[in-house]
Write a protein that holds these residues in place. Structure first.
Motif, PDB file in Angstrom:
ATOM      1  N   THR A   2     -37.085  27.766 -37.855  1.00 40.78           N
ATOM      2  CA  THR A   2     -36.785  27.219 -36.785  1.00 40.78           C
ATOM      3  C   THR A   2     -36.715  28.228 -35.727  1.00 40.78           C
ATOM      4  O   THR A   2     -35.632  29.178 -35.744  1.00 40.78           O
ATOM      5  N   GLU A  21     -36.294  23.258 -29.799  1.00 36.43           N
ATOM      6  CA  GLU A  21     -36.269  23.954 -30.954  1.00 36.43           C
ATOM      7  C   GLU A  21     -37.710  23.729 -31.526  1.00 36.43           C
ATOM      8  O   GLU A  21     -38.181  22.550 -31.535  1.00 36.43           O
ATOM      9  N   GLU A  23     -40.132  23.852 -34.774  1.00 35.08           N
ATOM     10  CA  GLU A  23     -40.458  24.115 -36.256  1.00 35.08           C
ATOM     11  C   GLU A  23     -41.810  24.729 -36.667  1.00 35.08           C
ATOM     12  O   GLU A  23     -42.996  24.134 -36.029  1.00 35.08           O
ATOM     13  N   ASN A  67     -36.592  33.289 -39.133  1.00 40.40           N
ATOM     14  CA  ASN A  67     -35.885  31.958 -38.906  1.00 40.40           C
ATOM     15  C   ASN A  67     -34.565  32.164 -38.007  1.00 40.40           C
ATOM     16  O   ASN A  67     -33.697  33.220 -38.195  1.00 40.40           O
TER      17      ASN A  67
END
Length: 80
Positions: A2, A21, A23, A67
């Motif tokens: 993320t 955000e 992914e 991440n």
């Protein structure tokens, strides 16, 4: 992974949002940028003078990502 993505100045205006955000599996900021452009509506991120930062530090598009990173995109800053 993320990645928190922030948009500043006219990029924020063009995209109609200041953050999101994302992914995915992005090795670099360039990979993230290409993913956003391919989603559609992110053509502003194809500008030649695009500037970026990773975790509030200016960097280049080849900067590696992990991440939880925060990436910011903004147009060139001018001063006088």
């Amino acid at each position: 992974m993320t990645i928190a993505v922030k948009y500043f100045a006219r990029y924020r205006e063009a995209l109609g949002c200041d953050h999101e955000e994302v992914e995915g599996d992005f090795a670099t900021i360039e990979a993230l940028r290409l993913c956003l452009v391919q989603r559609g509506g992110y053509q502003v991120l194809t500008e030649a003078n695009l500037m970026c930062a990773r975790n509030e530090e200016l960097c280049k598009l080849d900067e590696p990502l992990v991440n939880g990173d925060e990436v910011a995109f903004f147009p060139p800053v001018t001063g006088g």
